[in-house]
Design an enzyme around this catalytic site. Structure first.
Site, short mmCIF file in Angstrom:
data_model
loop_
_atom_site.label_atom_id
_atom_site.label_comp_id
_atom_site.label_asym_id
_atom_site.label_seq_id
_atom_site.Cartn_x
_atom_site.Cartn_y
_atom_site.Cartn_z
N GLU A 61 -7.03 -5.20 2.06
CA GLU A 61 -8.44 -5.60 2.02
C GLU A 61 -8.86 -6.25 3.33
O GLU A 61 -9.94 -5.99 3.87
CB GLU A 61 -8.68 -6.61 0.88
CG GLU A 61 -8.40 -6.07 -0.51
CD GLU A 61 -6.97 -6.31 -0.98
OE1 GLU A 61 -6.03 -6.24 -0.14
OE2 GLU A 61 -6.79 -6.56 -2.18
N ASN A 92 -2.04 -2.17 3.68
CA ASN A 92 -1.27 -3.36 4.00
C ASN A 92 -0.27 -3.04 5.11
O ASN A 92 0.29 -1.95 5.19
CB ASN A 92 -0.58 -3.96 2.77
CG ASN A 92 0.21 -2.97 1.94
OD1 ASN A 92 -0.12 -1.79 1.85
ND2 ASN A 92 1.27 -3.45 1.31
N CYS A 134 -7.36 -12.79 -0.04
CA CYS A 134 -8.34 -11.71 0.16
C CYS A 134 -9.65 -12.00 -0.58
O CYS A 134 -10.73 -11.66 -0.09
CB CYS A 134 -7.76 -10.37 -0.27
SG CYS A 134 -6.50 -9.80 0.88
N CYS A 188 -5.52 -10.37 -3.88
CA CYS A 188 -4.86 -11.69 -3.91
C CYS A 188 -5.88 -12.78 -3.60
O CYS A 188 -7.01 -12.50 -3.18
CB CYS A 188 -3.71 -11.71 -2.90
SG CYS A 188 -4.23 -11.95 -1.19
N CYS A 235 -2.84 -8.03 4.19
CA CYS A 235 -3.23 -7.20 3.04
C CYS A 235 -4.23 -6.11 3.44
O CYS A 235 -4.97 -6.25 4.43
CB CYS A 235 -3.88 -8.05 1.97
SG CYS A 235 -2.79 -9.24 1.18
N GLU A 244 3.02 -4.77 6.83
CA GLU A 244 3.99 -5.85 6.68
C GLU A 244 4.74 -6.12 7.97
O GLU A 244 4.67 -5.34 8.93
CB GLU A 244 4.97 -5.48 5.55
CG GLU A 244 4.24 -5.32 4.22
CD GLU A 244 5.16 -5.10 3.04
OE1 GLU A 244 6.35 -4.77 3.24
OE2 GLU A 244 4.67 -5.26 1.90
N1 THU Z 1 -1.13 -6.86 -0.88
C1 THU Z 1 -2.32 -6.30 -0.48
O1 THU Z 1 -2.38 -5.47 0.44
N2 THU Z 1 -3.44 -6.72 -1.12
C2 THU Z 1 -3.48 -7.62 -2.14
O2 THU Z 1 -4.55 -8.04 -2.55
C3 THU Z 1 -2.21 -8.05 -2.75
C4 THU Z 1 -1.00 -7.85 -1.92
C5 THU Z 1 0.09 -6.43 -0.19
C6 THU Z 1 0.72 -7.48 0.67
C7 THU Z 1 2.17 -7.03 0.69
O3 THU Z 1 2.31 -6.08 1.75
C8 THU Z 1 2.37 -6.33 -0.62
O4 THU Z 1 1.07 -6.05 -1.12
C9 THU Z 1 3.15 -7.12 -1.66
O5 THU Z 1 2.62 -8.38 -1.80
#
Ligand code: THU
Length: 132
Positions: free
Chosen positions: A57, A44, A91, A88, A55, A46
């Site tokens: 994925e 991920n 994704c 999520c 994210c 940010e």
């Molecule tokens: N996140 C992911 O990388 N994948 C997911 O399926 C759920 C959330 C990340 C996004 C963000 O950087 C952190 O997790 C918190 O939401």
């Protein structure tokens, strides 16, 4: 788990270390295997403008698709949580778009794993077949 699945989880575990997650402190790693056996990874990433975060994925999928890959067989997702973390909703939609009903390996840092099918995570998915 089969050895090739353990390898996928290991790749996800390694890339998770490179997560850029200073705002949530929630690091995620993903590894996607192509039909030909190649592995594409993603973490991920940010942004201070939180909504621009991507994210793990989707990073893995964007990397693979942008390199010309079209056929995928399995994806692994790893987080540092006790309870295994599923992808999520956004994704799930994107995994379905590019990978359809593949197995998703959920993993954590304690070596707990569970394999779920995308059709379990996203039943009755909206996809291209409705656009005809
Ligand atoms: N996140 C992911 O990388 N994948 C997911 O399926 C759920 C959330 C990340 C996004 C963000 O950087 C952190 O997790 C918190 O939401």
């Amino acid at each position: 788990m089969e050895n090739f699945e353990k390898e996928l989880v290991e790749a996800a575990r390694e890339v998770r270390e490179r997560a850029f997650a200073p705002y949530s402190n929630f690091k995620v790693g993903a590894a996607l295997r192509t039909k030909s056996g190649k592995i594409y990874t993603g973490c991920n990433v940010e942004s201070a403008s939180y909504g621009l975060t991507v994210c793990a994925e989707r990073v893995a999928i964007w990397k693979a698709v942008s390199e010309g890959e079209t056929e995928f067989v399995e994806i692994a997702v790893i987080t540092g949580t006790e309870e295994l973390t599923p992808p999520c909703g956004a994704c799930r939609q994107i995994i379905w778009e590019f990978c359809h009903d593949i197995p998703v390996i959920l993993a954590n840092l304690k070596d707990d794993t569970e394999i779920v099918q995308m059709s379990e995570l996203l039943p009755r998915a909206f996809d291209t077949k409705f656009l005809k």
